[in-house]
Design a protein around this motif. Sequence first.
Motif, mmCIF file in Angstrom:
data_model
loop_
_atom_site.group_PDB
_atom_site.id
_atom_site.type_symbol
_atom_site.label_atom_id
_atom_site.label_comp_id
_atom_site.label_asym_id
_atom_site.label_seq_id
_atom_site.Cartn_x
_atom_site.Cartn_y
_atom_site.Cartn_z
ATOM 1 N N VAL A 169 0.834 -1.199 0.000
ATOM 2 C CA VAL A 169 0.000 0.000 0.000
ATOM 3 C C VAL A 169 0.871 1.253 0.000
ATOM 4 O O VAL A 169 0.628 2.208 -0.755
ATOM 5 N N ILE A 170 1.892 1.250 0.840
ATOM 6 C CA ILE A 170 2.765 2.420 0.932
ATOM 7 C C ILE A 170 3.469 2.668 -0.401
ATOM 8 O O ILE A 170 3.491 3.805 -0.908
ATOM 9 N N LEU A 171 4.030 1.632 -0.999
ATOM 10 C CA LEU A 171 4.738 1.813 -2.261
ATOM 11 C C LEU A 171 3.780 2.123 -3.406
ATOM 12 O O LEU A 171 4.130 2.884 -4.327
ATOM 13 N N ASN A 172 2.577 1.565 -3.376
ATOM 14 C CA ASN A 172 1.578 1.918 -4.385
ATOM 15 C C ASN A 172 1.214 3.397 -4.291
ATOM 16 O O ASN A 172 0.990 4.062 -5.306
ATOM 17 N N ARG A 173 1.150 3.909 -3.079
ATOM 18 C CA ARG A 173 0.888 5.345 -2.907
ATOM 19 C C ARG A 173 2.033 6.184 -3.470
ATOM 20 O O ARG A 173 1.804 7.199 -4.128
ATOM 21 N N VAL A 174 3.246 5.760 -3.189
ATOM 22 C CA VAL A 174 4.406 6.498 -3.711
ATOM 23 C C VAL A 174 4.334 6.603 -5.232
ATOM 24 O O VAL A 174 4.638 7.650 -5.816
#
Length: 228
Positions: free
Chosen positions: A124-129
Motif C-alpha cells: 500500500v505504501i509503495l503503491n501510494r508512492v
Amino acid sequence: MSVMKCWTGATLVALALTGPVRAEMSVSQSNDPTAALGVDIATLLGQEKSALGLVTPARIQALTTPPALRGVKTKAGDPLTYDTAWLSAQPAATGGAEFQCLATALYFEARGEGGKGMASVGEVILNRVDSGVFPASICGVVNQGGSGGCQFSYTCDGASDKVRERGAWDAAAKVAKALMDGAPRTLTDGATYFHTPAVRPAWSRKFERTAQIGRHIFYRAPIRSAMN
C-alpha cells in the motif's frame, strides 16, 4: 526463433568472449539481414564452432542465466510467500532514511500479522508512492497528515515509537528490504488504502475491495473517467 537469429546471436557472444577469433562485418543500409554480413556464411559457422569450443559450460550458463532479484530469494517460479522459512533465510536488513520509514511503518502497523501481513501494508505504501496522488517518497507517504488526521496513526498517536520487539523489527526490516529491492506487489492487487475489521470508514463503501489479509482489509480508489 529463426536459424539466422540463432547463429548470429551465438556468434556475437562467442566472438566477444574469445578475442582471438575474428570475423569482419560491414554495415548495410539494406533491409535484407544477410546483406549486413560481409563474409561467407559457411566461414562464419566454422568460426562460431571454433569459438564456442573455447568457452566453458559454466561460462555459458552464467551468461544465459538472468540475474536473481537482489534481496529476494525464492525458488524458480514460486511466488514470494514471506513465510517463516523465507524470513529465516534472509540476511539482516539495514538501509537509509526511506528504508527506515518503511520498516518502521510495517513494524507499528502490522508486526502481529506476520511477514505476509507486513508485506501487504508495504505494498500500500509503495503503491501510494507510485500513484501520483500521494507524496512521491516513502517517508512522505508514511508521515502524511491532513484535516482528517494522520494517514498512519502511529505517527501521531502520542505513543512512544521505540522498538520493543526485536524479532518483529528484524522481520519488518527484511520485508521492507525485499519490497524496496523490487519484490512483486501481488498481494493486494494495487491497493492504496486499508483498515481493520474493527472499523468501517465511509470511504470503504465507495472504494473497490481487493483483498483481506490477516486483520487488514485492502482497497483501491475507484477509477474515474471524464464521463463521471
